[in-house]
Design a protein around this motif. Sequence first.
Motif, PDB file in Angstrom:
ATOM      1  N   LYS A  32      40.620  73.122  24.458  1.00 41.30           N
ATOM      2  CA  LYS A  32      40.791  71.683  24.673  1.00 41.30           C
ATOM      3  C   LYS A  32      39.773  70.856  23.875  1.00 41.30           C
ATOM      4  O   LYS A  32      39.638  69.649  24.106  1.00 41.30           O
ATOM      5  CB  LYS A  32      40.640  71.348  26.164  1.00 41.30           C
ATOM      6  N   GLU A  33      39.077  71.505  22.934  1.00 39.41           N
ATOM      7  CA  GLU A  33      38.022  70.807  22.190  1.00 39.41           C
ATOM      8  C   GLU A  33      38.546  69.589  21.419  1.00 39.41           C
ATOM      9  O   GLU A  33      37.911  68.531  21.405  1.00 39.41           O
ATOM     10  CB  GLU A  33      37.316  71.775  21.230  1.00 39.41           C
ATOM     11  N   ALA A  34      39.699  69.737  20.766  1.00 41.32           N
ATOM     12  CA  ALA A  34      40.261  68.621  19.994  1.00 41.32           C
ATOM     13  C   ALA A  34      40.594  67.448  20.917  1.00 41.32           C
ATOM     14  O   ALA A  34      40.362  66.282  20.565  1.00 41.32           O
ATOM     15  CB  ALA A  34      41.499  69.067  19.223  1.00 41.32           C
ATOM     16  N   ASP A  35      41.133  67.755  22.109  1.00 37.44           N
ATOM     17  CA  ASP A  35      41.440  66.705  23.082  1.00 37.44           C
ATOM     18  C   ASP A  35      40.167  65.979  23.504  1.00 37.44           C
ATOM     19  O   ASP A  35      40.141  64.750  23.629  1.00 37.44           O
ATOM     20  CB  ASP A  35      42.119  67.289  24.328  1.00 37.44           C
ATOM     21  N   PHE A  36      39.101  66.765  23.738  1.00 32.27           N
ATOM     22  CA  PHE A  36      37.844  66.142  24.157  1.00 32.27           C
ATOM     23  C   PHE A  36      37.278  65.250  23.051  1.00 32.27           C
ATOM     24  O   PHE A  36      36.797  64.149  23.318  1.00 32.27           O
ATOM     25  CB  PHE A  36      36.800  67.197  24.546  1.00 32.27           C
ATOM     26  N   GLU A  37      37.350  65.715  21.817  1.00 30.43           N
ATOM     27  CA  GLU A  37      36.787  64.927  20.722  1.00 30.43           C
ATOM     28  C   GLU A  37      37.566  63.624  20.515  1.00 30.43           C
ATOM     29  O   GLU A  37      36.977  62.582  20.213  1.00 30.43           O
ATOM     30  CB  GLU A  37      36.695  65.759  19.447  1.00 30.43           C
ATOM     31  N   GLN A  38      38.872  63.660  20.720  1.00 29.84           N
ATOM     32  CA  GLN A  38      39.650  62.415  20.673  1.00 29.84           C
ATOM     33  C   GLN A  38      39.241  61.496  21.816  1.00 29.84           C
ATOM     34  O   GLN A  38      39.087  60.287  21.636  1.00 29.84           O
ATOM     35  CB  GLN A  38      41.151  62.727  20.774  1.00 29.84           C
ATOM     36  N   ALA A  42      37.319  57.659  21.588  1.00 33.94           N
ATOM     37  CA  ALA A  42      37.908  56.460  22.190  1.00 33.94           C
ATOM     38  C   ALA A  42      36.941  55.812  23.185  1.00 33.94           C
ATOM     39  O   ALA A  42      36.814  54.588  23.238  1.00 33.94           O
ATOM     40  CB  ALA A  42      39.222  56.816  22.879  1.00 33.94           C
ATOM     41  N   VAL A  43      36.233  56.629  23.971  1.00 36.48           N
ATOM     42  CA  VAL A  43      35.291  56.092  24.958  1.00 36.48           C
ATOM     43  C   VAL A  43      34.126  55.388  24.269  1.00 36.48           C
ATOM     44  O   VAL A  43      33.705  54.307  24.689  1.00 36.48           O
ATOM     45  CB  VAL A  43      34.776  57.221  25.877  1.00 36.48           C
ATOM     46  N   GLN A  82      24.535  49.688  34.026  1.00 38.93           N
ATOM     47  CA  GLN A  82      25.294  49.709  35.276  1.00 38.93           C
ATOM     48  C   GLN A  82      26.660  49.051  35.121  1.00 38.93           C
ATOM     49  O   GLN A  82      27.649  49.527  35.671  1.00 38.93           O
ATOM     50  CB  GLN A  82      24.515  48.973  36.373  1.00 38.93           C
ATOM     51  N   ASN A  83      26.688  47.940  34.373  1.00 39.01           N
ATOM     52  CA  ASN A  83      27.963  47.242  34.173  1.00 39.01           C
ATOM     53  C   ASN A  83      28.984  48.154  33.508  1.00 39.01           C
ATOM     54  O   ASN A  83      30.159  48.174  33.879  1.00 39.01           O
ATOM     55  CB  ASN A  83      27.759  45.983  33.327  1.00 39.01           C
ATOM     56  N   TRP A  84      28.542  48.918  32.499  1.00 40.97           N
ATOM     57  CA  TRP A  84      29.447  49.868  31.835  1.00 40.97           C
ATOM     58  C   TRP A  84      29.826  51.000  32.784  1.00 40.97           C
ATOM     59  O   TRP A  84      31.000  51.333  32.936  1.00 40.97           O
ATOM     60  CB  TRP A  84      28.804  50.417  30.570  1.00 40.97           C
ATOM     61  N   GLU A  85      28.838  51.589  33.442  1.00 39.89           N
ATOM     62  CA  GLU A  85      29.107  52.765  34.271  1.00 39.89           C
ATOM     63  C   GLU A  85      29.954  52.442  35.496  1.00 39.89           C
ATOM     64  O   GLU A  85      30.642  53.308  36.016  1.00 39.89           O
ATOM     65  CB  GLU A  85      27.791  53.432  34.665  1.00 39.89           C
ATOM     66  N   GLY A  86      29.909  51.190  35.953  1.00 38.04           N
ATOM     67  CA  GLY A  86      30.722  50.807  37.110  1.00 38.04           C
ATOM     68  C   GLY A  86      32.041  50.156  36.745  1.00 38.04           C
ATOM     69  O   GLY A  86      32.781  49.724  37.627  1.00 38.04           O
ATOM     70  N   SER A  87      32.338  50.131  35.458  1.00 37.33           N
ATOM     71  CA  SER A  87      33.539  49.400  35.013  1.00 37.33           C
ATOM     72  C   SER A  87      34.823  50.182  35.299  1.00 37.33           C
ATOM     73  O   SER A  87      34.839  51.411  35.325  1.00 37.33           O
ATOM     74  CB  SER A  87      33.451  49.113  33.513  1.00 37.33           C
ATOM     75  N   GLU A  88      35.902  49.429  35.490  1.00 41.92           N
ATOM     76  CA  GLU A  88      37.220  50.034  35.676  1.00 41.92           C
ATOM     77  C   GLU A  88      37.659  50.774  34.415  1.00 41.92           C
ATOM     78  O   GLU A  88      38.330  51.808  34.491  1.00 41.92           O
ATOM     79  CB  GLU A  88      38.250  48.956  36.034  1.00 41.92           C
ATOM     80  N   VAL A  89      37.278  50.243  33.271  1.00 37.65           N
ATOM     81  CA  VAL A  89      37.632  50.881  31.998  1.00 37.65           C
ATOM     82  C   VAL A  89      37.061  52.291  31.948  1.00 37.65           C
ATOM     83  O   VAL A  89      37.761  53.259  31.622  1.00 37.65           O
ATOM     84  CB  VAL A  89      37.098  50.040  30.809  1.00 37.65           C
ATOM     85  N   ARG A  90      35.788  52.446  32.285  1.00 35.99           N
ATOM     86  CA  ARG A  90      35.165  53.774  32.253  1.00 35.99           C
ATOM     87  C   ARG A  90      35.807  54.695  33.288  1.00 35.99           C
ATOM     88  O   ARG A  90      36.044  55.879  33.016  1.00 35.99           O
ATOM     89  CB  ARG A  90      33.662  53.652  32.515  1.00 35.99           C
TER      90      ARG A  90
END
Length: 197
Positions: A32-38, A42-43, A82-90
Amino acid sequence: MTGESGIEQQLTEPGQEGPVTVSISRKVIPGKEADFEQWVSAVVEEAWVYPGQQGSNVLRPSASTGNCYVLIYRFDNYQNCQNWEGSEVRRAWLKKLEPIIEGEPEVQRGTGLEFWFDLPELPVSKPSPHKMTFVLLVVVYALVMAINVLLGPFLNSLDLWLRSVVIVLLQVLLLTYIVMPRVTRLLQSWLFRQGPK
């Protein structure tokens, strides 16, 4: 939930000053390495638009990372982190990660002086505060003296406030981008030496 929990060490408390560096180690399911790198590309792109984001690095599995992928990111302060780590996006991105990793992530956070003692190949290590303070005192003193000796004639013609701005600006830039990466690497065996258990 996988990706939200994990081994939390040396947590940063609200109100602590300085940049916050976070490293997250994850084991990827073989194949699953390729999936993780994609996923990680994106993140990183998503996180980049958040206020205070100061950059990211991704280390591929190796002996020095415990055969894990390590995502290292830095924010300018605790609140922005904290704003990033608590975000809905993350949260949404962590949900997508579940089918491609195994086990729990290992999370390491560092603030303040640790910003200048950063070796990517040692993402979950940090020197003792005493060693960091001693090294910074010596390096800062040497830099201030060198700046004053080399630029003395120019600096003496400036007003006190402008002279101070020039010295501080040069010192921080030199510390961050030139001096401390080299000093940290030079003193690596002493700085990161673990004491007796």
